[in-house]
Design a protein around this motif. Sequence first.
Motif, PDB file in Angstrom:
ATOM      1  N   MET A 108      54.342   4.418 -25.901  1.00  0.00           N
ATOM      2  CA  MET A 108      54.882   4.368 -24.552  1.00  0.00           C
ATOM      3  C   MET A 108      54.185   3.279 -23.760  1.00  0.00           C
ATOM      4  N   PRO A 109      54.566   2.026 -23.955  1.00  0.00           N
ATOM      5  CA  PRO A 109      53.864   0.898 -23.350  1.00  0.00           C
ATOM      6  C   PRO A 109      53.800   0.964 -21.839  1.00  0.00           C
ATOM      7  N   GLU A 110      54.913   1.468 -21.200  1.00  0.00           N
ATOM      8  CA  GLU A 110      54.925   1.468 -19.741  1.00  0.00           C
ATOM      9  C   GLU A 110      53.854   2.377 -19.182  1.00  0.00           C
ATOM     10  N   LEU A 111      53.504   3.469 -19.920  1.00  0.00           N
ATOM     11  CA  LEU A 111      52.457   4.360 -19.463  1.00  0.00           C
ATOM     12  C   LEU A 111      51.094   3.704 -19.594  1.00  0.00           C
ATOM     13  N   GLU A 112      50.895   2.944 -20.647  1.00  0.00           N
ATOM     14  CA  GLU A 112      49.621   2.287 -20.873  1.00  0.00           C
ATOM     15  C   GLU A 112      49.376   1.191 -19.834  1.00  0.00           C
ATOM     16  N   MET A 113      50.459   0.533 -19.359  1.00  0.00           N
ATOM     17  CA  MET A 113      50.305  -0.574 -18.433  1.00  0.00           C
ATOM     18  C   MET A 113      50.168  -0.095 -16.993  1.00  0.00           C
ATOM     19  N   ALA A 114      50.653   1.089 -16.693  1.00  0.00           N
ATOM     20  CA  ALA A 114      50.581   1.583 -15.322  1.00  0.00           C
ATOM     21  C   ALA A 114      49.130   1.817 -14.930  1.00  0.00           C
ATOM     22  N   PRO A 115      48.765   1.481 -13.688  1.00  0.00           N
ATOM     23  CA  PRO A 115      47.370   1.681 -13.264  1.00  0.00           C
ATOM     24  C   PRO A 115      47.023   3.166 -13.179  1.00  0.00           C
ATOM     25  N   ILE A 116      45.741   3.455 -13.315  1.00  0.00           N
ATOM     26  CA  ILE A 116      45.244   4.829 -13.167  1.00  0.00           C
ATOM     27  C   ILE A 116      45.184   5.125 -11.677  1.00  0.00           C
ATOM     28  N   ARG A 117      45.929   6.140 -11.249  1.00  0.00           N
ATOM     29  CA  ARG A 117      46.064   6.461  -9.830  1.00  0.00           C
ATOM     30  C   ARG A 117      44.957   7.430  -9.402  1.00  0.00           C
ATOM     31  N   VAL A 118      44.207   7.041  -8.364  1.00  0.00           N
ATOM     32  CA  VAL A 118      43.011   7.779  -7.966  1.00  0.00           C
ATOM     33  C   VAL A 118      43.126   8.264  -6.524  1.00  0.00           C
ATOM     34  N   MET A 119      42.687   9.509  -6.293  1.00  0.00           N
ATOM     35  CA  MET A 119      42.536  10.033  -4.937  1.00  0.00           C
ATOM     36  C   MET A 119      41.048  10.252  -4.659  1.00  0.00           C
ATOM     37  N   LEU A 120      40.594   9.857  -3.488  1.00  0.00           N
ATOM     38  CA  LEU A 120      39.203  10.019  -3.066  1.00  0.00           C
ATOM     39  C   LEU A 120      39.107  11.178  -2.086  1.00  0.00           C
ATOM     40  N   VAL A 121      38.258  12.146  -2.377  1.00  0.00           N
ATOM     41  CA  VAL A 121      38.069  13.295  -1.485  1.00  0.00           C
ATOM     42  C   VAL A 121      36.594  13.378  -1.124  1.00  0.00           C
ATOM     43  N   ASP A 122      36.267  12.964   0.109  1.00  0.00           N
ATOM     44  CA  ASP A 122      34.874  12.933   0.559  1.00  0.00           C
ATOM     45  C   ASP A 122      34.895  12.872   2.087  1.00  0.00           C
ATOM     46  N   ASP A 123      34.031  13.653   2.724  1.00  0.00           N
ATOM     47  CA  ASP A 123      34.035  13.658   4.198  1.00  0.00           C
ATOM     48  C   ASP A 123      33.391  12.408   4.777  1.00  0.00           C
ATOM     49  N   SER A 124      32.673  11.637   3.946  1.00  0.00           N
ATOM     50  CA  SER A 124      32.021  10.418   4.423  1.00  0.00           C
ATOM     51  C   SER A 124      32.973   9.227   4.327  1.00  0.00           C
ATOM     52  N   VAL A 125      33.275   8.630   5.475  1.00  0.00           N
ATOM     53  CA  VAL A 125      34.114   7.431   5.499  1.00  0.00           C
ATOM     54  C   VAL A 125      33.423   6.295   4.744  1.00  0.00           C
ATOM     55  N   VAL A 126      32.102   6.223   4.873  1.00  0.00           N
ATOM     56  CA  VAL A 126      31.335   5.175   4.196  1.00  0.00           C
ATOM     57  C   VAL A 126      31.455   5.334   2.687  1.00  0.00           C
ATOM     58  N   ALA A 127      31.289   6.563   2.194  1.00  0.00           N
ATOM     59  CA  ALA A 127      31.380   6.808   0.747  1.00  0.00           C
ATOM     60  C   ALA A 127      32.768   6.467   0.225  1.00  0.00           C
ATOM     61  N   ARG A 128      33.809   6.890   0.955  1.00  0.00           N
ATOM     62  CA  ARG A 128      35.178   6.589   0.514  1.00  0.00           C
ATOM     63  C   ARG A 128      35.417   5.088   0.485  1.00  0.00           C
ATOM     64  N   SER A 129      34.878   4.395   1.461  1.00  0.00           N
ATOM     65  CA  SER A 129      35.039   2.937   1.520  1.00  0.00           C
ATOM     66  C   SER A 129      34.351   2.268   0.330  1.00  0.00           C
ATOM     67  N   ILE A 130      33.162   2.747  -0.016  1.00  0.00           N
ATOM     68  CA  ILE A 130      32.434   2.165  -1.150  1.00  0.00           C
ATOM     69  C   ILE A 130      33.156   2.462  -2.458  1.00  0.00           C
ATOM     70  N   PHE A 131      33.586   3.717  -2.647  1.00  0.00           N
ATOM     71  CA  PHE A 131      34.326   4.075  -3.867  1.00  0.00           C
ATOM     72  C   PHE A 131      35.588   3.229  -3.998  1.00  0.00           C
ATOM     73  N   SER A 132      36.280   3.051  -2.891  1.00  0.00           N
ATOM     74  CA  SER A 132      37.509   2.273  -2.896  1.00  0.00           C
ATOM     75  C   SER A 132      37.242   0.831  -3.294  1.00  0.00           C
ATOM     76  N   ARG A 133      36.154   0.262  -2.763  1.00  0.00           N
ATOM     77  CA  ARG A 133      35.819  -1.132  -3.073  1.00  0.00           C
ATOM     78  C   ARG A 133      35.390  -1.277  -4.540  1.00  0.00           C
ATOM     79  N   VAL A 134      34.566  -0.319  -5.032  1.00  0.00           N
ATOM     80  CA  VAL A 134      34.069  -0.382  -6.417  1.00  0.00           C
ATOM     81  C   VAL A 134      35.211  -0.241  -7.409  1.00  0.00           C
ATOM     82  N   LEU A 135      36.037   0.780  -7.199  1.00  0.00           N
ATOM     83  CA  LEU A 135      37.125   1.049  -8.144  1.00  0.00           C
ATOM     84  C   LEU A 135      38.271   0.061  -7.993  1.00  0.00           C
ATOM     85  N   GLY A 136      38.476  -0.417  -6.767  1.00  0.00           N
ATOM     86  CA  GLY A 136      39.593  -1.321  -6.514  1.00  0.00           C
ATOM     87  C   GLY A 136      39.474  -2.659  -7.200  1.00  0.00           C
ATOM     88  N   GLN A 137      38.250  -3.017  -7.616  1.00  0.00           N
ATOM     89  CA  GLN A 137      38.082  -4.316  -8.287  1.00  0.00           C
ATOM     90  C   GLN A 137      38.514  -4.267  -9.751  1.00  0.00           C
TER      91      GLN A 137
END
Length: 351
Positions: free
Chosen positions: A1-30
């Motif tokens: 199933m090539p289309e499944l392999e090519m699709a990005p891994i979809r991530v949700m961030l659950v954390d009360d710290s805006v700073v932590a969510r921002s860092i996770f987003s920047r780290v994983l987003g690269q």
Amino acid sequence: MPELEMAPIRVMLVDDSVVARSIFSRVLGQHRDIEIVCEAADGDAALAQLNCNDVDIILLDIEMPKRSGLDALPDILVRSNGARILVVSAFAEENGSAALNALSLGACDTLAKPGKSGFSGKFSEILIDKVVRLGRSRRNTKHGDAIAVAKLAVEYQSLSRPECIAIGASTGGIPPIYEIIRNLVPALDCPIFITQHLPDAFMSFFARQLGGLTERTVSVATAGEVVKKNHIYIAPGDAHLTCRRGKDRIIIDRLDQYSHSRYCPSVDAMFASLAGIYGAGCMGMIFSGMGNDGAAGASDIFAAGGTTLVQDVESSVVWGMPGAVAKAGCASAILSPAQMTELLGRIAKSR
């Protein structure tokens, strides 16, 4: 199933710290294979996001206002459509019992959140690796292995009562272990040996939680102990659980190195040792986990005339370890944990 392999891994961030969510987003987003699709500041907000977002991975903090990660975790699992939960929290290191509670409730893995100055470097690499591996394993388990089960299951008629039970597991393996131990009938009194991939710091909490589910004595194995019936021995996190035969008894050994496996503790090391001692009386059980630890050891059990039960793909978080045993042709049966419990109950009544 090539289309499944090519699709990005979809991530949700659950954390009360805006700073932590921002860092996770920047780290994983690269990473080109990862997409951050939504964020939430607490458990209830995460549930609301899951009503309108399909995700593969959920990064979940434990300590949050309104509704904690631990409190919301069971509901998140129900609503997440099979998403893998990675707990990223300071509590994953500071409070081993909280991290283990998360794993027992169905989280796949934990990662200690560093201080504000430690989010780069090694932490970023580990975080990306865990997200990618969990994301890919979810898709492989969900889409790639269902047909293989029917082809690989080994027919079996009856199994005799074992002289020992050896259990191996990793990612997603704690809930089925708890189910098996909680429901073991007293008549099945043979010693039980468990190798679960966990950090060494978690092992005492693991033994304590497991001990609360059974009347049997549960402990982290100590070298030199004499193996007894109605006892459950857990491999330490920094060494391999093996045994040796004494003059008229079986004795616990601690093996610091095992060159045949990259895992520590190693299911292969435990299986090979117990197959050599108990022979046809050794019953192996392999639950959910990444990789192939246990496959070589299951071959040793098979060669000794013993049996190995493996968890089925439908109930596994990751069908890596069970699948490796099945594909090697060493699975006596491929079953859900509930079916294993029923089978063990029937075996206990046999003579």
